[in-house]
Design an enzyme around this catalytic site. Structure first.
Site, PDB file in Angstrom:
ATOM      1  N   CYS A   1       0.777  -1.120   0.024  1.00 38.67           N
ATOM      2  CA  CYS A   1      -0.089   0.155  -0.199  1.00 38.67           C
ATOM      3  C   CYS A   1       0.943   1.284  -0.054  1.00 38.67           C
ATOM      4  CB  CYS A   1      -0.853   0.075   1.098  1.00 38.67           C
ATOM      5  SG  CYS A   1       0.056   0.067   2.749  1.00 38.67           S
TER       6      CYS A   1
ATOM      7  N   ASP B   1     -11.956  -6.693 -10.652  1.00 38.33           N
ATOM      8  CA  ASP B   1     -12.485  -5.347 -10.548  1.00 38.33           C
ATOM      9  C   ASP B   1     -13.869  -5.183 -10.953  1.00 38.33           C
ATOM     10  OD1 ASP B   1     -12.088  -2.458 -10.392  1.00 38.33           O
ATOM     11  OD2 ASP B   1     -12.121  -2.532 -12.522  1.00 38.33           O
TER      12      ASP B   1
END
Length: 826
Positions: free
Chosen positions: A12, A512
């Site tokens: 991240c 996604d």
């Protein structure tokens, strides 16, 4: 000094920020920048104060892995002279151990070497010399621009080689068949003229065998030309085994012929000749190599078909005239005419006309695709409709979609799968080991048994001949060549052998939402207006504000404005916050557009009004994404935007579940909308309101549980997640961009391609395992039999001629089995 490092382990933006701070605080580092999306670290440092090794150590101490990215030149060289996997394994090891070579991969069936090297340390001339020093020849560099020309030349060269092999085989057979009749005809009652009858004329019998054997040895001289020098270099290969085995048979027989000539036991010596073994071994090997070469030539048929898609000529529109022009002379900006039935010569955009194109060879989609003004067209597709298209050329030559696909398929066909490492390692040590076993077996029978020297010699020759590593070397690459080629035909572009193998092991598939599970073309379907707002005026302001945004919801607003033909006021400032919304100055108003959280952070009033809350809840329950719009700090409207789920999504997800694959959906949408869509598709788990840069965290969470994870996305905003996954699958809806993204590209943008990829992987890996089984089985079973193991217990020995036939059969079996993948269907 500026250096780029590849970083692994970042999940991240907190990781990338922490690493950046750590490296910037290192003494001697002038500036450090971490890119999470590309997983890289760029460092400008004083090499007198700190070394690259120390920087790598600092990265490791911070909890990540670092590898220095050396700027290298990558080339593809055709290699001649390789005859078996021992050759390719040795060449690959030598190249990878050469200073300045960053990475080298050698493909035996493709007869190529892909080499990445640091030109500051080693030159291409030095690389060529290294290749030559170990007994091979390197051809000219494969240029992407001349790919078609090079491929054609190689195809013609292969055809010429096959023709020469066939010629040698026919001539060898012409001498071997009479030799076998003379030496073995008596077994079936055939008589011989007295001049060559062993009982009447032992010398004549021996001489006729010699004169029939010498031409066969001449036709097989390549075995000696390559095999003997390789022994002297300390790197024996398949040719060495054949050369030593047949030479032993020939020399022993020739010595017996000399003894016959001088009268030493003529009758006994005449029955102890092995000329026919030497000739038959060479002929059978030539037969096997010819069959293998013919089969291997069919492994690249998919590439051949792709190569043949580009037409030689195009119709150039110039000064209102149609001029037939060689495709090489067409450039970007030119206008070309595509008549019905014509093949498109270059990538471009339609500026006049309407028709349908067959894109099946690029996408695997059999249905024609409608094309009109503004639509993109790809070179190699065919105008199957009734109308003509006028196209403005964008890309030509090596820059076209077709050329890039061909290049990627060629690279994939030359790559290795992890499963091949065992065969490569075994092949490298195999030939020296076999030669040792052959010598040991022959000596053991001669020293420790009552059998004559001729028996020990036959054992030695049989072991040498049967143990060929060719089949082991062909087992993996031939299957990968055929499998990746078949994938390209089906619209599944697999970029490497590793990706092809990994796909079959996937047990978690993360999708996604927008553009992957849905069509990615959201539409404005409803609007809630706050008191006093005008719908047309608000749409005008919202569309103007969204003009600079790339978000799919923004596109939906713009399409709605275009349909209603509203005028757009001027937007003077624009600020976007990824995953939340935008702030603009539009038409003299301060505007905020985004999700509820974003507007709440900016203290917008009216968000919790009863009618607004009810409208948002109604939209979410219907699976529609609410877009909140505030004007001058007050809620003005909530737009409901819906993106239809792909029709094939539910069936695809169900089949994945049947295969034992867990499914997860990632989206920036709120929880309620996300769950409605996930329920329609049948998705197991939903992660909503996730920022693009945090999608990789979800991927790594699944990986941390020991699962093999694939990420399916559009290849742009999903880049970190695609890179973090064990397998990145990019939807090819936007073909140009998708080709550069992911380990596998679904050229159709159709979810069923996921199933095709998984099934193709499993079929290819199964094929490879079958190939490896047969390759090892021939040798594991054949060598002990050839060494006389069965004979110890009263069984038969293995004739050198049968050993040669078995060796040839193993290679042909492996290549033929790999060719079955050409007919793979889901």
């Amino acid at each position: 000094m500026n250096t780029l490092f590849e970083i692994k382990g970042m999940t991240c933006s907190a990781c990338s920020s922490r690493l950046e701070r750590v490296i910037n605080n290192v003494e001697g580092v002038k500036h450090a920048s971490v890119n999470l999306a590309t997983e890289s670290l760029a460092v400008d440092f004083d090499k007198k104060a700190v070394s690259t090794a120390e920087i790598i150590k600092m990265v490791e101490n911070a909890g990540f892995e670092a590898t220095e990215k050396i700027a290298g030149t990558e080339i593809l060289l055709p290699i001649s002279g390789m005859t078996c996997s021992a050759c390719s394994s040795r060449l690959e090891r030598v190249l990878n151990n050469t200073d300045g070579v960053i990475k080298a991969g050698v493909s035996l069936p493709g007869e190529t070497a892909t080499i990445k090297f640091n030109s500051a340390i080693i030159s291409l001339r030095d690389i060529r010399q290294t290749i030559k020093d170990i007994g091979f020849e390197a051809g000219e560099i494969e240029s992407a621009q001349d790919a078609h020309k090079n491929f054609e030349a190689r195809r013609e060269d292969n055809a010429a080689k096959l023709a020469l092999m066939k010629k040698k085989l026919i001539y060898a057979l012409a001498f071997t068949i009479p030799l076998l009749i003379i030496t073995m005809g008596h077994m079936v009652g055939m008589g011989l003229p007295s001049v060559i009858n062993p009982h009447d004329s032992p010398l004549g019998f021996a001489l006729v065998q010699l004169f029939l054997t010498l031409p066969v040895i001449w036709f097989g001289k390549d075995f000696y030309i390559h095999g003997i020098p390789n022994i002297l270099r300390g790197a024996p290969n398949m040719d060495s085994l054949i050369a030593v085995g047949t030479s032993a048979a020939f020399v022993y027989s020739f010595w017996n012929l000399v003894e016959i000539a001088i009268g030493v036991d003529p009758m006994v010596k005449a029955m102890d000749l092995y000329f026919e073994s030497a000739a038959t071994i060479i002929t059978l090997i030539l037969l096997g190599k010819f069959q293998e070469g013919r089969a291997k030539s069919r492994t690249s048929e998919a590439i051949e078909k792709l190569m043949d898609l580009t037409p030689a000529m195009a119709i150039l529109l110039e000064n209102n005239k149609q001029v037939s022009t060689p495709i090489e002379e067409i450039g970007p900006g030119d206008n070309i005419l595509i008549r019905p039935g014509d093949r498109v010569g270059a990538d471009g955009t339609v500026y006049e006309g309407r028709s349908e194109l067959d894109e099946s060879m690029l996408t695997g989609e059999s249905m024609p695709v409608s094309k009109t003004v503004g639509d993109s067209v790809a070179g190699g597709t065919v105008n199957t409709g009734g109308g003509a298209l006028k196209v403005r050329v964008k890309n030509v030559g090596e820059n076209t979609v077709l050329s890039r696909i061909i290049k990627l398929v060629q690279e994939a066909q030359g790559s290795k799968a992890p499963i091949s490492s065992l065969a490569d390692t075994v092949s490298f040590y195999f030939v020296p080991s076999v030669m040792a076993i052959a010598v040991l077996s022959g000596l053991s029978w001669y020293v420790f048994s009552d059998e004559p020297f001729s028996f020990a010699l036959r054992i030695f020759i049989s072991v040498m001949v049967i143990a060929c590593p060719c089949a082991m070397g062909l087992a993996t690459p031939t299957a990968i060549m055929v499998g990746t080629g078949r994938g390209a035909q089906l619209g599944v572009l697999v970029k490497s052998g590793e990706a092809l193998e990994t796909a079959g092991k996937i047990n978690t598939m993360i999708f996604d939402k927008t553009g992957t599970l849905t069509y990615g073309q959201p539409e404005l379907v409803d609007t809630f207006l706050a008191d006093g707002q005008n719908g047309e005026e608000l749409l005008s302001l919202a569309a103007s504000a969204e003009q600079q945004s790339e978000h799919p919801l923004a596109k939906a607003v713009l399409r709605a404005a275009e349909k209603q033909e509203v005028s757009l006021p001027e937007t003077t400032s624009f600020t976007g916050v990824a995953g939340l919304g935008i702030a603009t100055e539009t038409g003299g108003h301060s505007m905020l557009l985004g999700n509820k959280e974003y507007l709440s952070r900016n203290f917008v009033t009216g968000l919790d009004a009863k009618n607004a809350t009810e409208a948002a809840s109604r939209f979410e329950s219907a699976g529609q994404s609410p877009l909140y719009i505030a004007i001058d700090g007050k809620l003005a409207a909530i737009m409901a935007i819906a993106d239809k789920i792909k029709k094939e999504a539910p069936a695809t997800i169900k089949k994945l579940h049947d295969l034992g694959v867990k499914t997860v959906m990632l989206t920036g949408d709120n929880e309620k909308v996300a769950r409605t869509i996930a329920k329609s598709a049948g998705i197991d788990e939903v992660v909503a309101q996730v920022m693009p840069d945090r999608k990789a965290e979800v991927v790594n969470r699944e990986k941390a549980q020991g699962r093999k994870v694939a990420m399916v996305g559009d290849g742009i905003n999903d880049a970190p997640a695609l890179a973090s996954a064990d397998l990145g699958i990019a939807m090819g809806t936007g073909i140009d961009v998708a080709i550069e993204s992911g380990d596998i590209v679904l050229m159709k943008g159709d979810l069923t391609g996921v199933l095709t990829a998984l099934a193709l992987s499993r079929a290819t890996v199964k094929n490879i395992k079958q190939n490896l089984f047969w390759a090892f089985a021939f040798n594991v079973l054949g060598i002990p039999v050839a060494a006389g193991l069965l004979y110890i217990f009263g069984g038969p020995t293995l004739s050198p001629m049968f050993a040669a036939a078995a060796m040839s059969l193993s290679s042909v079996t492996v290549v033929t089995n790999a060719l079955r993948l050409k007919f793979f269907t889901v």
